[in-house]
Scaffold this active site. Structure first.
Site, PDB file in Angstrom:
ATOM      1  N   LYS B 281       0.834  -1.196   0.000  1.00 32.61           N
ATOM      2  CA  LYS B 281       0.000   0.000   0.000  1.00 32.61           C
ATOM      3  C   LYS B 281       0.862   1.237   0.000  1.00 32.61           C
ATOM      4  O   LYS B 281       1.854   1.307   0.715  1.00 32.61           O
ATOM      5  CB  LYS B 281      -0.891   0.018   1.258  1.00 32.61           C
ATOM      6  CG  LYS B 281      -2.209  -0.678   1.080  1.00 32.61           C
ATOM      7  CD  LYS B 281      -3.291  -0.044   1.958  1.00 32.61           C
ATOM      8  CE  LYS B 281      -4.662  -0.387   1.412  1.00 32.61           C
ATOM      9  NZ  LYS B 281      -5.754   0.351   2.051  1.00 32.61           N
ATOM     10  N   GLU B 367     -19.931  -7.062   8.278  1.00 31.06           N
ATOM     11  CA  GLU B 367     -20.977  -6.301   8.983  1.00 31.06           C
ATOM     12  C   GLU B 367     -22.049  -7.216   9.561  1.00 31.06           C
ATOM     13  O   GLU B 367     -22.574  -6.954  10.638  1.00 31.06           O
ATOM     14  CB  GLU B 367     -21.608  -5.270   8.040  1.00 31.06           C
ATOM     15  CG  GLU B 367     -20.668  -4.131   7.639  1.00 31.06           C
ATOM     16  CD  GLU B 367     -19.786  -4.478   6.446  1.00 31.06           C
ATOM     17  OE1 GLU B 367     -19.944  -5.582   5.878  1.00 31.06           O
ATOM     18  OE2 GLU B 367     -18.933  -3.649   6.088  1.00 31.06           O
ATOM     19  N   ARG B 395     -25.762  -3.864   4.859  1.00 36.54           N
ATOM     20  CA  ARG B 395     -25.351  -5.264   4.708  1.00 36.54           C
ATOM     21  C   ARG B 395     -25.926  -6.151   5.807  1.00 36.54           C
ATOM     22  O   ARG B 395     -26.008  -7.357   5.660  1.00 36.54           O
ATOM     23  CB  ARG B 395     -23.821  -5.365   4.803  1.00 36.54           C
ATOM     24  CG  ARG B 395     -23.102  -5.251   3.509  1.00 36.54           C
ATOM     25  CD  ARG B 395     -23.133  -6.542   2.709  1.00 36.54           C
ATOM     26  NE  ARG B 395     -22.706  -6.299   1.339  1.00 36.54           N
ATOM     27  CZ  ARG B 395     -21.446  -6.299   0.947  1.00 36.54           C
ATOM     28  NH1 ARG B 395     -20.487  -6.552   1.799  1.00 36.54           N
ATOM     29  NH2 ARG B 395     -21.144  -6.049  -0.297  1.00 36.54           N
TER      30      ARG B 395
END
Ligand SMILES: [Mg+2]
Ligand SMILES: [Mg+2]
Lengths: 630, 630
Positions: B281, B367, B395
């Site tokens: 990243k 979630e 979700r």
């Protein structure tokens, strides 16, 4: 008096000897068959876990130790053993025992359930709470192989393996969830015996070592072969170990001694462990063993023969008409794809699966994936039909919104079991779909009032170029003759079915029939109500509804859905938007979770049947309105 | 003119030589940093996939071959390479390029996205559609290691492995999703190098074979040891193989040659395959490499130094006030547990995680599990607070309904990013929560208008014994001084903030401030509007709202939510139930997916800011009402 009749607490079964336990298991099976033969319910799964349930209650100190049942349709033996023997005959009936675990029913039920794949997450929560409070009780999740295909179970497994809390997962592997299992994980579970491969490899090595001289090269080759095929050696044990679980199994789920020994050993382990138990659906009742799918969720049947009662001449179910029509339409339209989430028979897709297997997908208990997968298909020229119970589509709310409607994709949602479903109760009623779908942009939502309209809804969805939902009820259709040709309905167009000057019913689906009946009844009292089938929840037929409202000034909306955010609410919004004034009375379900009972009982209880509607209208017309000052 | 500036189609990059490609990668990184420094956006993830994106477009024949990006916040390079170089400066701005793939933006974007874990399901749909239509294009899903913790990804993997369709999954493993990864699957992925163990074992065997005489017994022991530890040998490759995928990797995601060779080989395989690519990243931009979490989703910053712009003296964000208050309350109440789904910083829980690690759970991008896990905790005396973006709680709709509210459990939903979120656009606006939560029985829903009320909402939720939700907006708070003592609000009690005889605003959350401003403006025109902060979406303050409605006869509801099924709709329902007549005007968002733009721009565009509200009221008061006949 049977041994079962004498039990009031699981503490008693901890003292029984093997012969008594065998007798008890037989008693339980007899009771399960005899009761479900009368009440209907889940039979095959319950017959499969008699020994497992006995073992759990003998090894664990319930209710102090906690057993979390996944789905919960296999908890009947658990109920029989935990003080609910006498009420068992009230199973699934109004005010009777629930067909699922329910905390308010017993301290032995520690998590309410009805939908799949929740047990590991919930049990992990209980385990973390226990540790926070310094407790030492055991927490056990009992999950089926089918439920394990749900992503939620995977999410739970993933965190449980990471946290290393003391937690026992019992995998009840009957190699068939509701429909036979699908998916890689399933074929993988059945690979359990391939660990034999490793045993064979080891034996081969030993043979080489003891019988052959100068075998150096051979052995190197063997090691190489082992490496190449190491992937093939992967067992379920290794998989769960990879997730951080200790794995034990597979063990015979009908051998009480083996079960108890294993569970006792496992109960002493620290950290998360998984016991892989193999059971047989329908065990001990020949008709259910022969046809576990039929006896998964079954109506009343003849206990001796296993013949399912069917009233002679009863009209076909909405489900079967849907299934038949879908096959016909698919044969005429090669873009049509059918998708189910482990509910082939429940959604009437058996024939489709047989006749058009290349356009049929059973994704397992994976509603979210069913919808997003459909979105992918729709992106590329197909017309997927997701056949799903209204209550289970709740699992895929975000997928409907984010993956289908945001892209305005032509996915068709055929929602079976819309409205009150009856005996399965609060976890299964399809009474929220108007409210959880109506506010999603781009979605069209049709509600057929009978089987002719059901066929039209399907045709309308296919002809439509965007997201399209329709819902229909559980149970028998009206017995109408289906037309030869089915043409799509004009989107957002209602239908006036009856004239009347004093007011107008706007109704949807099952409520159209009730409204017509109520109108008939009210005529006798001199009240002339028109009846409009709105046909579409979204978009509303603005022209018709506004004209009727203005003509009569009194509107009664009727829906088999919660009132909050539902159809009546949409009508109120329409009147606000257009500044049309009309008195509105909304008939629908209140802001509570509706209990179990027959559909008829529940409609009556909540005043959404014809008599209830009649009463409501009568009262409304007799009551003076309060008026505002401004 | 840089090499990047000359590109209009990915076809051009297929002819570049290694030196040119290196130059291009540098150009891209510069462009990414310079643009995001101005527009804000996702930087670290995009810097990490520059080479991977180049390789994908060089190896695959896009747009014929299809690349499905998971989440999509890593598709900037993809956008730069596919004809969107010139518009790139409009990234995430009103009417500009989306920060996510969007089909209407380009034929190279084949699936709209914004939420995690959808790519495998969608790509599988595309692959099945391709096969149904006799096509032969390649389908590639690019998914991060974080997204792989979502159950939906697992569901997709499970069916993809089963169906054996030609499908390539690229696992972009940067060992850090938004927050550092959690869960067993993550520690498992990082185990990739342990396959070395097997290599070592083999070497050991060979050593024994070549150097030692009479080693029969040794070798048997070795074989036994191998069996015992076989579970430890499990590699990610074996896991994905178990799912039915061919596995290749891990490979270096910044080595273009290796990437291209591998992808070329994989593109020739039949069936599903998974390429495990390791990236870094923030690659190539030192500040982002040093702090990838900060540069995950970042506001404008100084490109040279990496300093994030923060207006001096700006008030703290709602998020940070929430986080701080939660720690304080947790220190005073040992039952309080904080849960996040991979959004530690996004939901302001960094301090909580540091100070109370034993009561903090990051469940990964999961979630559904977050909510059901919370239900389990709440079942046993804890007070879990699920800190989550409004859009991501979508979700877990079924888990809120079925696992929390059905059992009436005291779970607190702290919904950040409620209302319009701005630049992230339609996939991220939190404008449906009133509608998808209001109809769930047992749920209480409070909407704080400022940070003082936010703190009160938290206290109210903790004091309340049932399911409790509150939502607050993205961005800066009002700069108010927080009280020393925070006391719970009385459930369902609104607050009258301003008097006025001509009508009354009922407002919630951010709209309270807009309504107050509108009322001020309208005074100038001689229109005196009262302002009521309803404070609760559910239950409504019936007494106050009905009294105000009757007093003034004109009600204007204001909400930062879609109008369908929202707050205004609840007010209409209340008036219908009580047969109170008042003219109602509902201000809120229309039935469309709202685009990106700043929050201010979007509120203005949809007339839910003070000037819009003023205009609406003025128009309403000037317009005669149509009246009904009856
Ligand atoms: Mg099963
Ligand atoms: Mg990642």
């Amino acid at each position: 008096m049977s041994l079962l009749d004498t039990l009031t607490s699981p503490a008693q079964i901890r003292n029984l000897n093997p012969a008594e336990l065998e007798e008890l298991a037989a008693d339980i099976r007899r009771e399960l068959v005899d009761t479900v033969a009368v009440t209907g319910g889940h039979l095959a799964s319950n017959l499969g876990v008699v020994e497992l349930t006995l073992a759990l209650h003998r090894v664990f100190d319930t209710p102090r130790d906690r057993i979390v049942w996944d789905v919960g349709h296999q908890a009947y033996t658990h109920k029989l053993l935990t003080g609910r023997r006498e009420r068992f005959c009230s199973l699934r009936q109004a005010d009777g025992l629930s067909g699922f675990p329910k905390r308010e029913e017993s301290e032995f039920d520690c998590f309410d359930v009805g939908h799949a794949s929740t047990s590991i997450s919930a049990a992990l929560g209980l385990a973390c709470a226990r540790d926070a409070m310094g407790g030492d009780e055991k927490v056990v999740a009992v999950i089926g192989d089918g439920s394990l295909t749900g992503g939620l179970a995977f999410e739970g497994l993933n965190q449980a393996g990471h946290l290393k809390k003391d937690l026992i997962v019992v995998l009840n592997d009957n190699e068939m969830s509701i429909s036979p299992n699908v998916g890689a994980i399933s074929s993988f579970l059945s690979r359990k015996m391939t660990s034999d491969l490793f045993v064979r490899f080891k034996k081969e090595t030993q043979n080489l070592l003891t019988h052959l001289p100068g075998f150096g090269r051979e052995l190197v080759n063997l090691a190489r072969r082992a490496e190449d095929s190491l992937k093939g050696f992967l067992t379920p044990g290794m998989l769960f170990e990879a997730f951080g679980f200790d794995y034990v199994g597979p063990i015979d789920g009908h051998n009480l001694t083996e079960l108890e020994e294993t569970l006792t050993n496992v109960s002493r382990l620290k950290g998360p462990s998984l016991v892989h138990v193999v059971t047989r659906k329908g065990k001990g009742y020949a008709p259910a063993e022969a046809n576990p799918s039929l006896f998964h969720g079954v109506g009343p049947f003849d206990a001796a023969s296993g013949e399912v009662h069917k009233p002679p001449g009863a009209p076909p179910s909405y489900t079967s008409i849907f299934g038949r029509t879908l096959v016909e339409m698919a044969e005429a339209d090669s873009r049509l794809i059918a998708i189910t989430a482990a509910m082939i028979e429940g959604t009437g897709l058996q024939d489709f699966a047989k006749r058009l297997p290349e356009r049929f997908y059973d994704v397992g208990i994976a509603e979210q994936h069913a919808v997003t997968f459909a979105a992918g298909l729709a992106c590329h020229g197909q017309r997927p039909v997701v056949a799903i119970y209204s209550t289970f589509l709740q699992r895929a709310y975000d997928n409907v919104l984010h993956d289908v409607c945001l892209q305005n994709l032509p996915v068709i949602f055929a929602m079976d079991r819309g409205g009150l479903v009856g005996a399965d109760g609060p976890t299964h009623h399809g009474v929220f779909d108007y409210s959880y779908l109506r506010h999603i942009p781009n979605l069209t939502f049709m509600v057929p009032r009978d089987e002719v309209q059901l066929c039209r809804a399907l045709a309308t969805g296919l002809a439509h170029g965007g997201p399209f939902a329709f819902r229909y009820p559980r149970g028998e259709s009206q017995g109408l003759k289906l037309p030869e040709e089915i043409s799509p309905a004009p989107i957002g167009q209602g239908e006036k079915l009856r004239e009347g000057k004093d007011g107008v019913f706007f109704a949807l689906g099952t409520m159209v029939g009730e409204a017509l009946e109520a109108a008939e009844e009210l005529t006798k009292e001199g009240i002339e109500m028109a009846v409009v089938d709105a046909c579409f929840l979204k978009p509303l037929d603005r022209t018709l509804l506004l004209a009727e409202a203005q003509r009569t000034g009194f509107v009664v909306t009727c829906e088999e859905n919660v009132l909050q955010g539902g159809f009546g609410s949409a009508v109120l919004e329409l009147f606000e938007e257009t500044a049309v004034e009309a008195r509105v009375l909304r008939v629908g379900l209140p802001d509570v979770f509706v209990d179990q009972g027959t559909q008829k009982e529940l409609r009556a209880r909540h005043d959404i049947d014809a008599p209830g509607i009649t009463r409501r209208v009568r009262a409304a017309l007799g009551r003076p309105r309060q008026s505002a000052a401004g």
